[in-house]
Structures are given as structure tokens and as C-alpha cells.
Design a protein around this motif. Structure first.
Motif, PDB file in Angstrom:
ATOM      1  N   VAL A 107       0.825  -1.207   0.000  1.00 31.10           N
ATOM      2  CA  VAL A 107       0.000   0.000   0.000  1.00 31.10           C
ATOM      3  C   VAL A 107       0.865   1.265   0.000  1.00 31.10           C
ATOM      4  O   VAL A 107       0.455   2.306  -0.497  1.00 31.10           O
ATOM      5  CB  VAL A 107      -0.967  -0.009   1.209  1.00 31.10           C
ATOM      6  CG1 VAL A 107      -1.880   1.212   1.193  1.00 31.10           C
ATOM      7  CG2 VAL A 107      -1.811  -1.280   1.201  1.00 31.10           C
ATOM      8  N   VAL A 108       2.072   1.155   0.504  1.00 34.54           N
ATOM      9  CA  VAL A 108       3.004   2.278   0.494  1.00 34.54           C
ATOM     10  C   VAL A 108       3.513   2.558  -0.914  1.00 34.54           C
ATOM     11  O   VAL A 108       3.647   3.718  -1.337  1.00 34.54           O
ATOM     12  CB  VAL A 108       4.187   2.012   1.448  1.00 34.54           C
ATOM     13  CG1 VAL A 108       5.350   2.970   1.174  1.00 34.54           C
ATOM     14  CG2 VAL A 108       3.746   2.143   2.898  1.00 34.54           C
ATOM     15  N   LEU A 109       3.792   1.491  -1.676  1.00 27.98           N
ATOM     16  CA  LEU A 109       4.486   1.640  -2.954  1.00 27.98           C
ATOM     17  C   LEU A 109       3.818   2.601  -3.930  1.00 27.98           C
ATOM     18  O   LEU A 109       4.494   3.472  -4.502  1.00 27.98           O
ATOM     19  CB  LEU A 109       4.684   0.268  -3.596  1.00 27.98           C
ATOM     20  CG  LEU A 109       5.523   0.255  -4.880  1.00 27.98           C
ATOM     21  CD1 LEU A 109       6.916   0.814  -4.617  1.00 27.98           C
ATOM     22  CD2 LEU A 109       5.617  -1.169  -5.430  1.00 27.98           C
ATOM     23  N   PRO A 110       2.502   2.496  -4.192  1.00 31.70           N
ATOM     24  CA  PRO A 110       1.907   3.447  -5.152  1.00 31.70           C
ATOM     25  C   PRO A 110       2.011   4.896  -4.702  1.00 31.70           C
ATOM     26  O   PRO A 110       2.049   5.806  -5.528  1.00 31.70           O
ATOM     27  CB  PRO A 110       0.443   2.990  -5.256  1.00 31.70           C
ATOM     28  CG  PRO A 110       0.208   2.144  -4.061  1.00 31.70           C
ATOM     29  CD  PRO A 110       1.510   1.510  -3.723  1.00 31.70           C
ATOM     30  N   GLU A 122       3.636   5.632   4.787  1.00 28.74           N
ATOM     31  CA  GLU A 122       3.459   4.544   5.752  1.00 28.74           C
ATOM     32  C   GLU A 122       2.295   4.837   6.693  1.00 28.74           C
ATOM     33  O   GLU A 122       1.514   3.938   7.038  1.00 28.74           O
ATOM     34  CB  GLU A 122       4.743   4.334   6.536  1.00 28.74           C
ATOM     35  CG  GLU A 122       5.847   3.670   5.734  1.00 28.74           C
ATOM     36  CD  GLU A 122       7.015   3.219   6.595  1.00 28.74           C
ATOM     37  OE1 GLU A 122       6.847   3.161   7.839  1.00 28.74           O
ATOM     38  OE2 GLU A 122       8.072   2.904   6.030  1.00 28.74           O
ATOM     39  N   GLN A 123       2.166   6.093   7.110  1.00 31.31           N
ATOM     40  CA  GLN A 123       1.058   6.452   7.999  1.00 31.31           C
ATOM     41  C   GLN A 123      -0.282   6.260   7.301  1.00 31.31           C
ATOM     42  O   GLN A 123      -1.228   5.729   7.885  1.00 31.31           O
ATOM     43  CB  GLN A 123       1.213   7.902   8.447  1.00 31.31           C
ATOM     44  CG  GLN A 123       0.148   8.361   9.449  1.00 31.31           C
ATOM     45  CD  GLN A 123       0.392   9.782   9.913  1.00 31.31           C
ATOM     46  OE1 GLN A 123       1.011  10.585   9.225  1.00 31.31           O
ATOM     47  NE2 GLN A 123      -0.095  10.108  11.099  1.00 31.31           N
ATOM     48  N   VAL A 155      -7.812  -3.452  -1.900  1.00 33.19           N
ATOM     49  CA  VAL A 155      -8.698  -2.289  -1.770  1.00 33.19           C
ATOM     50  C   VAL A 155      -7.922  -1.106  -1.187  1.00 33.19           C
ATOM     51  O   VAL A 155      -8.009   0.021  -1.689  1.00 33.19           O
ATOM     52  CB  VAL A 155      -9.916  -2.627  -0.891  1.00 33.19           C
ATOM     53  CG1 VAL A 155     -10.698  -1.363  -0.529  1.00 33.19           C
ATOM     54  CG2 VAL A 155     -10.823  -3.634  -1.591  1.00 33.19           C
ATOM     55  N   ALA A 156      -7.152  -1.364  -0.132  1.00 33.98           N
ATOM     56  CA  ALA A 156      -6.348  -0.298   0.466  1.00 33.98           C
ATOM     57  C   ALA A 156      -5.362   0.279  -0.540  1.00 33.98           C
ATOM     58  O   ALA A 156      -5.174   1.503  -0.617  1.00 33.98           O
ATOM     59  CB  ALA A 156      -5.612  -0.826   1.694  1.00 33.98           C
ATOM     60  N   ARG A 157      -4.729  -0.580  -1.317  1.00 32.53           N
ATOM     61  CA  ARG A 157      -3.786  -0.108  -2.333  1.00 32.53           C
ATOM     62  C   ARG A 157      -4.488   0.779  -3.358  1.00 32.53           C
ATOM     63  O   ARG A 157      -3.953   1.818  -3.776  1.00 32.53           O
ATOM     64  CB  ARG A 157      -3.142  -1.307  -3.028  1.00 32.53           C
ATOM     65  CG  ARG A 157      -2.139  -0.936  -4.114  1.00 32.53           C
ATOM     66  CD  ARG A 157      -1.598  -2.169  -4.818  1.00 32.53           C
ATOM     67  NE  ARG A 157      -2.679  -2.968  -5.414  1.00 32.53           N
ATOM     68  CZ  ARG A 157      -2.510  -4.169  -5.953  1.00 32.53           C
ATOM     69  NH1 ARG A 157      -1.318  -4.736  -5.959  1.00 32.53           N
ATOM     70  NH2 ARG A 157      -3.539  -4.825  -6.471  1.00 32.53           N
ATOM     71  N   ALA A 158      -5.690   0.387  -3.776  1.00 36.96           N
ATOM     72  CA  ALA A 158      -6.426   1.170  -4.768  1.00 36.96           C
ATOM     73  C   ALA A 158      -6.780   2.553  -4.246  1.00 36.96           C
ATOM     74  O   ALA A 158      -6.882   3.514  -5.022  1.00 36.96           O
ATOM     75  CB  ALA A 158      -7.698   0.427  -5.172  1.00 36.96           C
ATOM     76  N   LEU A 159      -6.971   2.673  -2.941  1.00 35.04           N
ATOM     77  CA  LEU A 159      -7.390   3.939  -2.342  1.00 35.04           C
ATOM     78  C   LEU A 159      -6.226   4.763  -1.807  1.00 35.04           C
ATOM     79  O   LEU A 159      -6.422   5.878  -1.322  1.00 35.04           O
ATOM     80  CB  LEU A 159      -8.378   3.667  -1.204  1.00 35.04           C
ATOM     81  CG  LEU A 159      -9.690   2.988  -1.611  1.00 35.04           C
ATOM     82  CD1 LEU A 159     -10.514   2.654  -0.379  1.00 35.04           C
ATOM     83  CD2 LEU A 159     -10.485   3.876  -2.551  1.00 35.04           C
ATOM     84  N   ALA A 160      -5.008   4.227  -1.914  1.00 33.85           N
ATOM     85  CA  ALA A 160      -3.862   4.836  -1.248  1.00 33.85           C
ATOM     86  C   ALA A 160      -3.619   6.274  -1.675  1.00 33.85           C
ATOM     87  O   ALA A 160      -3.283   7.129  -0.849  1.00 33.85           O
ATOM     88  CB  ALA A 160      -2.609   3.994  -1.499  1.00 33.85           C
ATOM     89  N   ASN A 161      -3.793   6.564  -2.950  1.00 37.96           N
ATOM     90  CA  ASN A 161      -3.522   7.914  -3.463  1.00 37.96           C
ATOM     91  C   ASN A 161      -4.759   8.801  -3.501  1.00 37.96           C
ATOM     92  O   ASN A 161      -4.795   9.805  -4.213  1.00 37.96           O
ATOM     93  CB  ASN A 161      -2.888   7.830  -4.852  1.00 37.96           C
ATOM     94  CG  ASN A 161      -1.430   7.425  -4.789  1.00 37.96           C
ATOM     95  OD1 ASN A 161      -0.730   7.739  -3.834  1.00 37.96           O
ATOM     96  ND2 ASN A 161      -0.963   6.724  -5.812  1.00 37.96           N
TER      97      ASN A 161
END
Length: 232
Positions: A107-110, A122-123, A155-161
Motif C-alpha cells: 500500500v506504500v508503494l503506489p 506509511e502512515q 482495496v487499500a492499495r487502490a485507495l492509497a492515493n
């Protein structure tokens, strides 16, 4: 309404041998901020093709796609990439997590690709995963997570940005019913919390009824699912 996505007269055809197959035949679609729209249709109806078009993942489409007022056809490749990276989030049937990275790192990477400072990324990742019930699984790699947990990381990764538009292609299609309900609950809550617009392709009519609006793709055109689709 504040429309995030506006599609007009979208077409897509493919050539198979000597035959031309018309997959999309003039699709019109509006999705507003905070609105979650279900896209129903059988396999082969063009749901994934429509999502690929809206997600700016491939060319060859006719018509107009406007995202936050920007006409995709007028953008060069770099501008389309930035729009896709910064404004669109994707959730697929299969999670496609990076196997050598932890849930948190996935989730950090994008966010790092978007030049978010690492500590802030990270936060944000920890907060998203915590909201999805994964606060105790941050350091686990995908192989150590259940199918439902992996999909919640996706899902978290998709919403990260903090995308304005979320596109989901059968996001619970490979999960059992109980796990699908759990993941879908988490997906709906997370998308609504961000007031994002969302277009969700699914075969699951039961889940579709939980969204704000239900559309059906039939013979290349969109119809309100409340009314029977007419042959064209």
C-alpha cells in the motif's frame, strides 16, 4: 451533481479474422462524486472492456471520456499516465499483490511512485489497512494472508492515493459468499469515506443492489437495470 466521470458515445470494435465484433456501441455514462454504480452483464458483454477504457488502460476507443473535466483523448501519454496514477484506483478480481512485499509495503508503494514522503505514505497505508481490519497483519506478505485479507489489501492499495474514481472488476468474484460480503462491506465503507466515484463490474446481483445505482451492459449499450434491456 458533481460528475467525476462523463462518458459519451463510447465505442469499441475488434476484428476477428474477416469479422468485426462491436463490443461497445455508443455507451453514455455519468458517475458523480460519492456515487457507487454497479455494472452488470454476463461474461463477454464488455464490462471489462468498458473499465479498461474508463481507466485509460488501452486505446482504440471512439467517443469521449472525461475524468474531472479532462478529455482523455486530448492528453498525451505522460498526461494520461499521471491522470491514471493520481486520480484512478483499480481493484481486480485477483489481487495482484507483490508477493515479496508486506501488506503495508504493497500500500506504500503506489504512494512513493507519486512522490509521497515515505513517513506520510506509511502512515496513510497503516490507517487504511487498520480501517479495513488488518491492523495486526501489516507485516505479513500475501502468502501469509487469507483470500479475503489479500483482497482487502488490494482495496487499500487502490485507495492509497485518494483517487477521485475507483474502478473495480469483479472485486469479490473469487471469494466465497461470506468472505465476499465482508470484503464488499469494507470496500463500500472505504470508498464512501473518501467520497470517491466508483464503477463496479460484477456478476453478483445481490451485491449490486447494495450500490446506489445499477446498470446493465447489453449488446454494447448501457441500460438502467430497473427496466428490461431491449434488443438493438
Amino acid at each position: 451533481m458533481n460528475d467525476v466521470l462523463v462518458v459519451r458515445d463510447l465505442t469499441r470494435s475488434f476484428t476477428q479474422g474477416t469479422e468485426t465484433v462491436h463490443v461497445l456501441r455508443g455507451v453514455d455514462l455519468d458517475v458523480a462524486a460519492g456515487e457507487i454504480v454497479a455494472l452488470l452483464g454476463p461474461s463477454g458483454s464488455g464490462k471489462s472492456t468498458l473499465l479498461q477504457a474508463v481507466g485509460l488502460l488501452e486505446g482504440g476507443f471512439g467517443g469521449s471520456i472525461r475524468i474531472l473535466g479532462e478529455e482523455a483523448a486530448r492528453l498525451d501519454n505522460d498526461a494520461r499516465t499521471r491522470l491514471r496514477r493520481d486520480r484512478i484506483g483499480f481493484v481486480y478480481q485477483f489481487h495482484h499483490l507483490l508477493p515479496d512485499f508486506s501488506a503495508l509495503e504493497n500500500v506504500v508503494l503506489p504512494q512513493l511512485i507519486r512522490d509521497t514522503p515515505p513517513a506520510e505514505a506509511e502512515q496513510r497505508a497503516a490507517a487504511l489497512l487498520g480501517a479495513l481490519g488488518l491492523q495486526h497483519r501489516l507485516g505479513h506478505r500475501p502468502a501469509k494472508l487469507s483470500g479475503g485479507e489479500q483482497q482487502r489489501v488490494a482495496v487499500a492499495r487502490a485507495l492509497a492515493n485518494r483517487p477521485a474514481l475507483v474502478l473495480a472488476d469483479e472485486p469479490t468474484g473469487n471469494l466465497d459468499e461470506a468472505t465476499a460480503d465482508m470484503v464488499f462491506d469494507a470496500f463500500l465503507a472505504a470508498v464512501r469515506e473518501q467520497n470517491a466515484a466508483a464503477l463496479v463490474a460484477t456478476h453478483n446481483e445481490r451485491l449490486a443492489t447494495r450500490m446506489d445505482r445499477v446498470l446493465r451492459l447489453h449488446e454494447g449499450r448501457l441500460h438502467d437495470a430497473a427496466a428490461p434491456a431491449k434488443a438493438v
